[in-house]
Design an enzyme around this catalytic site. Structure first.
Site, PDB file in Angstrom:
ATOM      1  N   ASP C  66       0.849  -1.191   0.000  1.00 14.07           N
ATOM      2  CA  ASP C  66       0.000   0.000   0.000  1.00 14.07           C
ATOM      3  C   ASP C  66       0.887   1.244   0.000  1.00 14.07           C
ATOM      4  O   ASP C  66       2.102   1.150   0.189  1.00 14.07           O
ATOM      5  CB  ASP C  66      -0.984   0.019   1.175  1.00 14.07           C
ATOM      6  N   ASP C 128      -9.053  -0.852  14.154  1.00  9.51           N
ATOM      7  CA  ASP C 128     -10.417  -0.826  13.614  1.00  9.51           C
ATOM      8  C   ASP C 128     -10.703  -2.002  12.692  1.00  9.51           C
ATOM      9  O   ASP C 128     -11.736  -2.047  12.029  1.00  9.51           O
ATOM     10  CB  ASP C 128     -10.644   0.492  12.855  1.00  9.51           C
ATOM     11  N   HIS C 130      -8.716  -2.971  10.096  1.00  8.83           N
ATOM     12  CA  HIS C 130      -8.189  -2.865   8.730  1.00  8.83           C
ATOM     13  C   HIS C 130      -6.905  -3.693   8.575  1.00  8.83           C
ATOM     14  O   HIS C 130      -6.250  -4.027   9.560  1.00  8.83           O
ATOM     15  CB  HIS C 130      -7.963  -1.394   8.332  1.00  8.83           C
TER      16      HIS C 130
END
Lengths: 232, 232, 232, 232
Positions: C66, C128, C130
């Site tokens: 990413d 969270d 992810h």
């Protein structure tokens, strides 16, 4: 070693085509190395029908395993034969064809490693026990891809057909044993004795293909004639 | 072939342990074959600390690659040594240990094929060029797992230590080349010349370990002394 | 899924390093994708010591999974962090580093396929739920590598830290499930509940990392705190 | 995902047979899972001709992926159908057939892991988007092999054909994503819309087969009718 014996040349070709298509039909890059010559003619005839203009096999890359340069020609004997038999009629994209040459052979093993290795290689057997360009008297089992200069004293030297001092290149035993699935096809009674020698005799540089007994995933496809001398 | 040269025995042992744990830590059955003897002592010391009583490595199965039976004892020299060095202190479950014996050796290759093959094998190198039980004068490259009867005329026969007529079993070159990742560990100056001979010399049954050059995925881990004669 | 629970952050880092080195020590091209951030700091500290200036790992290629571009900077946040933590201190050759960018992301899946696929990927878990850049509300399970434009309405949007209209790119669930060995590392009590949610709860886009349950070869390495809520 | 579109049912069957034979022709144990029903009838017709009484495929093991028991019958609907279509006419040895049952389903994933995993699975697609026994309303993506009790309220419940309270077992999404090569075959215009929905729409439990988009090595073989609604 897995030996599959088929009734005749056509059945041998059909089974071999199926095995190659099994590899080619996966959802990933597939690196193949395939042989020139007479033995695979029936395989290519079938493959051309399926692969020609199909978008389904753009994931398949082709690498030569040996080459004999021809004076004054841009390309050697092997790649020229492969173009005629398969690449041209199947309309394979140039960017999927990776020739081996006298110029680039020293990079062949590194290049294959960088490209993820060969998933499958289809080879034939010479009547003298050679495979690829690994000939009696010029093969050492510890060879990677290498170059041979023909002296004229080799037992397989045919004056008139071959030229003294000519060079050829070939993937060696170490390179071929790295192929993930090795497929050996042989047909005809003339090679029956050599089939027995290399598959059931000692592993010796005298008959280079005997080293294939050491391959971890070798499938041999024979017609009944080529298999006729094998011990059960 | 990939050669990793470490400073000393401890560093060699640490790296080897890491490679084995890399295999063992995957979410699938992992089949290992590991060597007895002195060379792996540092590897097992480290592995015992990690594996002992851990539930994380129940997926790992162990297969012997050779065995020398001992008269009047239930188990042979190799498995007894492995129990002492690793299986017992690491508390490996009996159902994950698959001994090779004079009785079951003829089934070894079939059994391994049925169990999915060996993911990794860690072996050492003999000062005479042997690996597993593949000794000079008794090894043929075309061997699968086989049995040897000692005549007393072998160059490696040591009267007093060995007994004429004794038998041992070993996985042969064909069996070992089927292992998916082969790991060869060698330490010490005494073996430096043989390391060069088998890794950089010709592939010959005179030095059986030279055949390992043909393995498609071989990692060699040496200490600096063992690597001292290698050509750069 | 294989879950390995280690005593603390250091033990988690040690085991993870071992698994990565297991992959890197093979005699073939190895394609890795590794995470930036705080969780892998102990892994990289150990790896730098081993890999720095070593010729043994030239076969290893690194791919970003990413990236968040930074205005007026040549490189984004992820690659910059990876350079600081690992690439620069380990002296990794530029030709072995394959950044992902807003410009080249659309080619990422094709490029990886051509390069033989990723052998291993090490990722962390967000508080969270992810993983990589697959955030709640912006992830669809059918995504390959994709680009996200931040609206400012996302539950994870932090005014001041993030900018409305910024873009980032990430390999999506389909891309990550193609990795041959996926390694998830998590430490600390703060993430214990989310570890349980994503590994033992339903597979739902609400907690994107829950999709990792579907990976065919996932190894999870936790410290005891991160594992404290898991059902036995 | 790789999508191969063939002219008609016969061509689809021929290509699928080739892919399966490609797997079966290797020199190692090969674990297959194959579907019952109408779609594979042409595949089995071709395979029977090749495999019947051949010694070449003794390395192939077959595992059921789902089963519906029949009251007062020793074997369920799936295995009975597979026997009729393939196992009996191809004369497959009983020891190579591994049925899934209501009794042994809880061991299916562990058994497959111990046997080395599935090399390939051939499945079909239900008109309602189901695959294997993963039906709308009863499938959770986090399922391994599981048992379903039919309530009679399911959208796919057909009074008269099905019985309230009946149970069936199936490999779930997690189990199917572990298969090394997944092969999905679909023919006919009636399923064209569902082919588009599951291959090009969102991954959702509403259409269970949509999860197959996440498989790392999926080959889809369609006839032209089944492919007619796909976006190019």
């Amino acid at each position: 070693m897995k030996i599959i014996i088929e009734k005749d040349f056509e059945a041998m070709s059909e089974t071999t085509k199926n095995i190659l298509l099994g590899h080619m039909s996966q959802d990933k890059r597939v690196n193949l190395s395939i042989t020139a010559g007479n033995t695979p003619v029936g395989v290519y005839k079938r493959m051309v029908e399926i692969v020609k203009d199909s978008p389904d096999y753009a994931n398949v890359h082709y690498y030569n395993f040996d080459e004999i340069p021809v004076p004054d020609q841009a390309e050697g004997i092997t790649i020229s034969d492969l173009r005629k038999l398969y690449f041209t009629p199947a309309n394979i994209s140039e960017e999927n064809i990776h020739p081996l040459t006298v110029e680039n052979y020293a990079e062949q093993d590194k290049r294959l490693a960088l490209d993820g290795g060969l998933d499958a290689m289809m080879i034939g057997l010479g009547a003298d026990g050679h495979f690829c360009g690994n000939m009696p008297t010029t093969t050492s089992f510890e060879n990677l891809t290498y170059k041979v200069k023909v002296t004229g004293d080799e037992p397989w030297f045919v004056p008139g057909e071959m030229i003294k001092g000519m060079e050829f290149v070939t993937m060696g035993p170490v390179s071929v044993l790295k192929v993930k699935h090795l497929i050996l096809i042989v047909n005809g009674a003339k090679k029956a004795e050599m089939v027995k020698t290399v598959l059931q005799g000692p592993v010796t540089e005298e008959f280079p293909a005997s080293v294939l007994q050491l391959h971890p995933n070798l499938t041999v496809i024979l017609d009944e004639e080529a298999a006729s001398r094998l011990d059960k």
